[in-house]
Design an enzyme around this catalytic site. Structure first.
Site, mmCIF file in Angstrom:
data_model
loop_
_atom_site.group_PDB
_atom_site.id
_atom_site.type_symbol
_atom_site.label_atom_id
_atom_site.label_comp_id
_atom_site.label_asym_id
_atom_site.label_seq_id
_atom_site.Cartn_x
_atom_site.Cartn_y
_atom_site.Cartn_z
ATOM 1 N N TYR A 93 5.702 42.624 -19.010
ATOM 2 C CA TYR A 93 5.467 43.926 -19.646
ATOM 3 C C TYR A 93 6.637 44.404 -20.500
ATOM 4 O O TYR A 93 6.764 45.595 -20.775
ATOM 5 C CB TYR A 93 5.096 44.999 -18.616
ATOM 6 C CG TYR A 93 3.946 44.600 -17.728
ATOM 7 C CD1 TYR A 93 2.662 44.464 -18.247
ATOM 8 C CD2 TYR A 93 4.141 44.346 -16.381
ATOM 9 C CE1 TYR A 93 1.600 44.085 -17.437
ATOM 10 C CE2 TYR A 93 3.079 43.968 -15.558
ATOM 11 C CZ TYR A 93 1.821 43.845 -16.093
ATOM 12 O OH TYR A 93 0.776 43.477 -15.295
ATOM 13 N N ALA A 94 7.492 43.513 -20.939
ATOM 14 C CA ALA A 94 8.632 43.890 -21.793
ATOM 15 C C ALA A 94 8.159 43.966 -23.240
ATOM 16 O O ALA A 94 8.486 43.136 -24.078
ATOM 17 C CB ALA A 94 9.774 42.896 -21.634
ATOM 18 N N ASN A 95 7.331 44.973 -23.498
ATOM 19 C CA ASN A 95 6.706 45.163 -24.806
ATOM 20 C C ASN A 95 6.760 46.638 -25.156
ATOM 21 O O ASN A 95 6.670 47.499 -24.276
ATOM 22 C CB ASN A 95 5.236 44.738 -24.769
ATOM 23 C CG ASN A 95 5.025 43.386 -24.151
ATOM 24 O OD1 ASN A 95 5.503 42.383 -24.669
ATOM 25 N ND2 ASN A 95 4.317 43.337 -23.032
ATOM 26 N N HIS A 152 -2.173 48.154 -19.661
ATOM 27 C CA HIS A 152 -1.808 46.953 -20.414
ATOM 28 C C HIS A 152 -2.959 46.510 -21.318
ATOM 29 O O HIS A 152 -2.740 46.071 -22.450
ATOM 30 C CB HIS A 152 -1.389 45.833 -19.463
ATOM 31 C CG HIS A 152 -0.776 44.658 -20.144
ATOM 32 N ND1 HIS A 152 0.325 44.750 -20.968
ATOM 33 C CD2 HIS A 152 -1.108 43.341 -20.124
ATOM 34 C CE1 HIS A 152 0.644 43.562 -21.423
ATOM 35 N NE2 HIS A 152 -0.212 42.687 -20.924
ATOM 36 N N HIS A 157 4.792 56.484 -42.717
ATOM 37 C CA HIS A 157 4.657 57.377 -41.570
ATOM 38 C C HIS A 157 3.405 57.028 -40.767
ATOM 39 O O HIS A 157 2.313 56.941 -41.298
ATOM 40 C CB HIS A 157 4.592 58.827 -42.060
ATOM 41 C CG HIS A 157 4.543 59.813 -40.964
ATOM 42 N ND1 HIS A 157 3.681 60.869 -40.977
ATOM 43 C CD2 HIS A 157 5.249 59.924 -39.813
ATOM 44 C CE1 HIS A 157 3.852 61.588 -39.883
ATOM 45 N NE2 HIS A 157 4.793 61.031 -39.169
ATOM 46 N N ASP A 165 7.254 40.535 -25.611
ATOM 47 C CA ASP A 165 7.824 39.393 -24.907
ATOM 48 C C ASP A 165 7.107 38.122 -25.347
ATOM 49 O O ASP A 165 6.153 38.165 -26.129
ATOM 50 C CB ASP A 165 7.763 39.600 -23.393
ATOM 51 C CG ASP A 165 6.352 39.782 -22.848
ATOM 52 O OD1 ASP A 165 5.401 39.195 -23.398
ATOM 53 O OD2 ASP A 165 6.199 40.508 -21.851
#
Length: 131
Positions: free
Chosen positions: A120-122, A98, A20, A28
């Site tokens: 920014y595909a994270n 970012h 947890h 990316d």
């Protein structure tokens, strides 16, 4: 907490060991990976596998309590942001700069590098519990 198995053994093992609050990053191809987190490189070539395909596989195995994305995603790729909001369901999706996002990645259990080449595909996923 892990629900079943994934095809990639390294990713499956990481999810099985997560507790947890532990964090898993799916990034990316350009996201820097700091020293510390386990590195799982799934990239085969540009675009393969895509970030969303990896995210779907992880979400089928992992209970997610919350998620974090870069605030720049809203301007850079609003369609992806909307998709991530939909996919994380009831989980809270937080947006941070970012630079702050990259700082948080150092605290993750593991970072998964995809072949995604979209800016920014994270996403950072924080593990929840099933009960």
């Amino acid at each position: 907490m892990k629900k079943s198995t994934l095809l990639n053994s390294a990713l499956s093992e990481v999810i099985a060991r997560m507790g947890h609050g532990d964090m898993l990053v799916i990034g990316d191809a350009g996201l820097p990976i700091p020293d510390g987190p386990q590195r799982i490189d799934l990239a085969v070539c540009r675009g393969t596998p895509g970030m969303l395909a990896v995210l779907d596989a992880v979400l089928s195995e992992m209970q997610v309590e919350s998620a974090v994305v870069a605030s720049e995603l809203g301007d850079g790729n609003p369609a992806l942001l909307a998709t991530l909001r939909q996919k994380t369901g009831p989980a809270t999706l937080e947006a941070v700069s970012h630079d702050a996002f990259k700082e948080v990645t150092a605290k993750a259990v593991a970072m998964v590098r995809t072949g995604e080449c979209t800016p920014y595909a994270n996403i950072i996923l924080r593990a929840g519990v099933v009960f």
